[in-house]
Scaffold this motif. Structure first.
Motif, PDB file in Angstrom:
ATOM      1  N   UNK A 264     112.425 -63.260 106.767  1.00 47.04           N
ATOM      2  CA  UNK A 264     113.419 -62.235 106.779  1.00 47.04           C
ATOM      3  C   UNK A 264     114.419 -62.358 105.319  1.00 47.04           C
ATOM      4  N   UNK A 265     114.825 -63.593 105.122  1.00 46.02           N
ATOM      5  CA  UNK A 265     115.450 -64.019 103.871  1.00 46.02           C
ATOM      6  C   UNK A 265     114.681 -63.544 102.822  1.00 46.02           C
ATOM      7  N   UNK A 266     113.507 -63.964 102.630  1.00 46.83           N
ATOM      8  CA  UNK A 266     112.573 -63.642 101.553  1.00 46.83           C
ATOM      9  C   UNK A 266     112.444 -62.011 101.362  1.00 46.83           C
ATOM     10  N   UNK A 267     112.315 -61.499 102.415  1.00 47.69           N
ATOM     11  CA  UNK A 267     112.417 -59.935 102.521  1.00 47.69           C
ATOM     12  C   UNK A 267     113.611 -59.171 101.785  1.00 47.69           C
ATOM     13  N   UNK A 268     114.675 -59.567 102.290  1.00 47.22           N
ATOM     14  CA  UNK A 268     116.158 -59.387 101.510  1.00 47.22           C
ATOM     15  C   UNK A 268     116.053 -59.427 100.260  1.00 47.22           C
ATOM     16  N   UNK A 269     115.505 -60.850  99.799  1.00 44.94           N
ATOM     17  CA  UNK A 269     115.324 -61.120  98.316  1.00 44.94           C
ATOM     18  C   UNK A 269     114.296 -60.493  97.760  1.00 44.94           C
ATOM     19  N   UNK A 270     113.583 -59.398  98.203  1.00 46.15           N
ATOM     20  CA  UNK A 270     112.458 -58.647  97.858  1.00 46.15           C
ATOM     21  C   UNK A 270     111.428 -59.630  97.180  1.00 46.15           C
ATOM     22  N   UNK A 271     111.193 -60.547  97.985  1.00 47.97           N
ATOM     23  CA  UNK A 271     109.929 -61.290  97.625  1.00 47.97           C
ATOM     24  C   UNK A 271     109.004 -61.737  98.601  1.00 47.97           C
ATOM     25  N   UNK A 272     107.649 -61.192  98.588  1.00 46.18           N
ATOM     26  CA  UNK A 272     106.736 -61.322  99.398  1.00 46.18           C
ATOM     27  C   UNK A 272     106.003 -62.639  99.481  1.00 46.18           C
ATOM     28  N   UNK A 273     106.817 -63.623  99.869  1.00 43.71           N
ATOM     29  CA  UNK A 273     106.030 -64.924  99.916  1.00 43.71           C
ATOM     30  C   UNK A 273     105.744 -65.426 101.277  1.00 43.71           C
ATOM     31  N   UNK A 274     104.735 -66.273 101.271  1.00 44.48           N
ATOM     32  CA  UNK A 274     104.404 -66.827 102.643  1.00 44.48           C
ATOM     33  C   UNK A 274     105.237 -68.120 102.723  1.00 44.48           C
ATOM     34  N   UNK A 275     106.031 -67.900 103.927  1.00 42.76           N
ATOM     35  CA  UNK A 275     107.024 -69.103 104.093  1.00 42.76           C
ATOM     36  C   UNK A 275     106.401 -70.398 104.226  1.00 42.76           C
ATOM     37  N   UNK A 276     105.185 -70.343 104.682  1.00 45.68           N
ATOM     38  CA  UNK A 276     104.173 -71.778 104.972  1.00 45.68           C
ATOM     39  C   UNK A 276     103.698 -72.327 103.559  1.00 45.68           C
ATOM     40  N   UNK A 277     104.017 -71.808 102.459  1.00 47.94           N
ATOM     41  CA  UNK A 277     103.718 -72.311 101.189  1.00 47.94           C
ATOM     42  C   UNK A 277     104.433 -73.378 100.576  1.00 47.94           C
ATOM     43  N   UNK A 278     103.908 -74.345 100.008  1.00 42.86           N
ATOM     44  CA  UNK A 278     104.569 -75.443  99.723  1.00 42.86           C
ATOM     45  C   UNK A 278     105.488 -75.064  98.464  1.00 42.86           C
ATOM     46  N   UNK A 279     106.659 -75.838  98.183  1.00 40.34           N
ATOM     47  CA  UNK A 279     107.387 -75.386  97.009  1.00 40.34           C
ATOM     48  C   UNK A 279     107.025 -75.653  96.031  1.00 40.34           C
ATOM     49  N   UNK A 280     106.198 -76.949  95.749  1.00 39.47           N
ATOM     50  CA  UNK A 280     105.631 -77.340  94.577  1.00 39.47           C
ATOM     51  C   UNK A 280     104.596 -76.541  94.155  1.00 39.47           C
ATOM     52  N   UNK A 281     104.164 -75.690  94.725  1.00 43.15           N
ATOM     53  CA  UNK A 281     103.053 -74.604  94.299  1.00 43.15           C
ATOM     54  C   UNK A 281     103.707 -73.208  93.680  1.00 43.15           C
ATOM     55  N   UNK A 282     105.025 -73.130  93.903  1.00 39.19           N
ATOM     56  CA  UNK A 282     105.873 -71.896  93.158  1.00 39.19           C
ATOM     57  C   UNK A 282     106.195 -72.221  91.716  1.00 39.19           C
ATOM     58  N   UNK A 283     106.351 -71.097  90.943  1.00 31.85           N
ATOM     59  CA  UNK A 283     106.822 -71.241  89.723  1.00 31.85           C
ATOM     60  C   UNK A 283     108.541 -71.282  89.715  1.00 31.85           C
ATOM     61  N   UNK A 284     108.677 -71.611  88.731  1.00 28.34           N
ATOM     62  CA  UNK A 284     110.227 -72.193  88.571  1.00 28.34           C
ATOM     63  C   UNK A 284     111.450 -70.968  89.030  1.00 28.34           C
ATOM     64  N   UNK A 285     110.805 -69.855  88.680  1.00 28.23           N
ATOM     65  CA  UNK A 285     111.691 -68.717  89.178  1.00 28.23           C
ATOM     66  C   UNK A 285     111.783 -68.291  90.527  1.00 28.23           C
ATOM     67  N   UNK A 286     110.448 -68.713  91.187  1.00 30.21           N
ATOM     68  CA  UNK A 286     110.393 -68.382  92.682  1.00 30.21           C
ATOM     69  C   UNK A 286     111.248 -69.680  93.340  1.00 30.21           C
ATOM     70  N   UNK A 287     111.203 -70.693  92.779  1.00 30.46           N
ATOM     71  CA  UNK A 287     111.965 -71.709  93.424  1.00 30.46           C
ATOM     72  C   UNK A 287     113.513 -71.638  93.248  1.00 30.46           C
ATOM     73  N   UNK A 288     113.748 -70.825  92.093  1.00 32.96           N
ATOM     74  CA  UNK A 288     115.331 -70.507  92.226  1.00 32.96           C
ATOM     75  C   UNK A 288     115.612 -69.455  93.289  1.00 32.96           C
ATOM     76  N   UNK A 289     114.841 -68.654  93.552  1.00 31.62           N
ATOM     77  CA  UNK A 289     114.931 -67.620  94.681  1.00 31.62           C
ATOM     78  C   UNK A 289     114.919 -68.511  96.249  1.00 31.62           C
ATOM     79  N   UNK A 290     114.137 -69.406  96.230  1.00 32.09           N
ATOM     80  CA  UNK A 290     114.347 -70.212  97.371  1.00 32.09           C
ATOM     81  C   UNK A 290     115.644 -71.026  97.579  1.00 32.09           C
ATOM     82  N   UNK A 291     116.195 -71.257  96.432  1.00 29.15           N
ATOM     83  CA  UNK A 291     117.508 -72.112  96.668  1.00 29.15           C
ATOM     84  C   UNK A 291     118.755 -71.044  96.985  1.00 29.15           C
ATOM     85  N   UNK A 292     118.260 -69.813  96.449  1.00 31.43           N
ATOM     86  CA  UNK A 292     119.364 -68.946  96.749  1.00 31.43           C
ATOM     87  C   UNK A 292     119.138 -68.356  98.345  1.00 31.43           C
ATOM     88  N   UNK A 293     117.896 -68.520  98.794  1.00 32.37           N
ATOM     89  CA  UNK A 293     117.794 -68.036 100.297  1.00 32.37           C
ATOM     90  C   UNK A 293     118.275 -69.031 101.226  1.00 32.37           C
TER      91      UNK A 293
END
Length: 521
Positions: A133-162
């Motif tokens: 739900x938080x990712x949907x609010x941030x308009x990012x359709x990411x699987x919450x089960x993904x490892x953060x290490x697999x994300x690019x840096x901009x996506x990691x920044x979005x996770x910090x905000x979430x």
């Protein structure tokens, strides 16, 4: 600019009164009074080292003030740690990402605030749903089960905000939140900020990007050298006002005298371009410059300007992705690897010496000689006496304060560690020295030593190209100043031409052009 009427709509939710913060050898904050308004974007701006992050760390419970007090809803409050700050509804997104790459997105978002079911068991299903739900609010359709290490840096920044949003904070501090975001992601963040404002959340927004501040800010506070130099409604100020508060009422001219002589051209960069990895746009776009023998050229730019990425292109870190031309004394090196660039006469002092510049398990002497072992070896064998003699020579010439070169590098102060990194580069016998933030993380005395080394090297005939986000540093050291903004060269100042105000304005020029056509959030 914001069009809200702040008077009664934005009550003060938090106040700092007479807050100071002292560290050994420096005062980071000096008797600061600061008000934070609910339901508004409270912009905080200032040059590097002005005290912005220190002030926010005090509000977030990371640091404790040396003097003064904090009032929340008009009542004194003690924020002794991040848990106490969080309990009082204060969340922060740090400038440096604070994520666990081996955990999932959902686990990172709820780390330290886990959702539990019966007993103490973590309810992973609820966490996955909440993260989604938080990712949907941030308009990012990411699987919450993904490892953060697999994300690019901009996506990691979005996770910090979430992660900060998951705290349901009433005060949210965003420290350079857009530094790793693409333009579409910035627009998403601005929409989220607008929504949070409408819910009464007090937002502190720290950024070097003036166009962002003008676009979304309701209030602005300017810090310089640990003191607040200006505070106003954003709608009542303009860019020249912000710059004056940042650099002082009267600009100073630190540039070198015009009679400084330089020799032949050592480095020629033509049209160097580096596309983003896996995202549209460019990190470096069509940059051209020259560096002469005995010349110190400073590149000033804010975070995300593309300075470090330009150095990586020049130094062979992206041989397959960078385009254009890089010549050392007429020899083309773009497309070659780092070893070939070193062989051609290039040396690099990296931005983060602890991560990229030093091997902490090795001694002082071993760190010094690491890049030039082939010069010290005879028939494939390294004689310890030859190595120690070479190390002693550079320890002496650079005035490195080392009791015993055999001690581990961690036994040295930050300034002396930086000299070791410089010494290792010099042992490769370069003609061009690239220095990325050469004085970062060292005290004022060590800075003076490093600056003296740079001047001595230029007098000896080296060409030095350095990047910095420290305005006074670039003014004091440079024969010429280049300014980068959004991956491009925005301006060039010759000897005696630069003023602080002109350099700051140039570093924001590209962003301000974009802001002129932007619709306020």
């Amino acid at each position: 600019m914001s069009t809200d009427t702040p008077a009664d709509v934005h009550p003060v939710v938090l106040r700092l009164e007479g807050v100071s913060k002292a560290y050994p050898g420096t005062m980071a904050l000096k008797n600061v009074d600061f008000e934070l308004h609910a339901g508004a974007v409270n912009v905080l701006v200032g040059e590097n080292g002005a005290g912005k992050s220190t002030m926010m760390k005090i509000i977030a419970g990371v640091e404790q003030p040396s003097a003064g007090r904090i009032l929340l809803d008009g009542q004194p409050v003690h924020l002794g740690n991040t848990e106490q700050a969080r309990a009082n509804g204060i969340g922060i997104v740090f400038q440096e990402l604070n994520l666990f790459p081996n955990l999932t997105i959902a686990e990172n978002i709820y780390i330290g605030q886990e959702l539990t079911g019966a007993g103490y068991a973590i309810d992973s299903r609820r966490q996955m749903q909440g993260a989604r739900e938080l990712l949907r609010t941030l308009e990012h359709d990411l699987d919450p089960g993904l490892l953060v290490g697999e994300l690019r840096i901009g996506q990691q920044q979005i996770i910090e905000i979430a992660k900060a949003m998951a705290q349901d904070a009433r005060i949210l501090i965003l420290d350079e939140p857009t530094s790793a975001l693409s333009a579409p992601e910035v627009e998403i963040l601005f929409r989220v900020i607008h929504d949070l404002k409408s819910r009464g959340v007090a937002i502190v927004y720290i950024s070097h990007r003036l166009e962002e501040l003008i676009r979304i800010g309701d209030y602005i506070t300017v810090l310089r050298d640990g003191c607040i130099t200006g505070s106003a409604l954003m709608r009542d100020v303009d860019v020249p006002w912000i710059v004056r508060q940042m650099v002082g009422a009267s600009t100073r001219n630190f540039a070198r005298s015009v009679d400084h002589s330089c020799g032949k051209t050592l480095l020629e960069v033509q049209g160097v371009t580096l596309p983003r990895n896996g995202a549209p746009g460019y990190l470096v776009q069509d940059v051209s410059l020259q560096l002469r023998q005995g010349e110190i050229v400073g590149i000033y730019g804010l975070m995300g300007a593309g300075r470090t990425e330009l150095f990586e292109c020049i130094f062979g870190c992206h041989p397959d992705r960078a385009s254009g031309s890089v010549r050392i004394e007429g020899r083309e090196i773009l497309g070659q690897d780092v070893a070939a660039c070193i062989d051609a006469g290039l040396a690099l002092i990296p931005e983060d010496r602890k991560v990229d510049g030093l091997v902490h398990s090795m001694s002082i002497a071993e760190n010094l000689t690491l890049a030039s072992l082939w010069r010290l070896a005879t028939r494939g064998h390294l004689a310890p006496k030859v190595e120690s003699t070479a190390a002693a020579t550079y320890i002496r010439s650079l005035s490195i304060k080392a009791k015993n070169p055999a001690l581990e590098i961690g036994s040295l102060s930050g300034g002396n560690q930086q000299k070791v990194v410089i010494g290792r580069a010099l042992m490769t016998d370069p003609t061009v020295l690239l220095m990325d933030e050469p004085s970062r993380g060292i005290d004022i005395g060590a800075k003076a030593d490093v600056f003296k080394v740079m001047r001595d090297l230029s007098k000896a005939g080296l060409g030095i190209l350095f990047v910095t986000s420290d305005l006074e540093e670039v003014m004091a050291l440079s024969d010429r100043i280049l300014v980068m903004s959004d991956g491009r060269l925005a301006a060039e100042f010759g000897p005696g031409e630069a003023t602080e105000e002109a350099v700051v304005l140039a570093s924001n020029s590209a962003q301000l052009r974009h802001a002129a056509s932007a619709t306020p959030t």
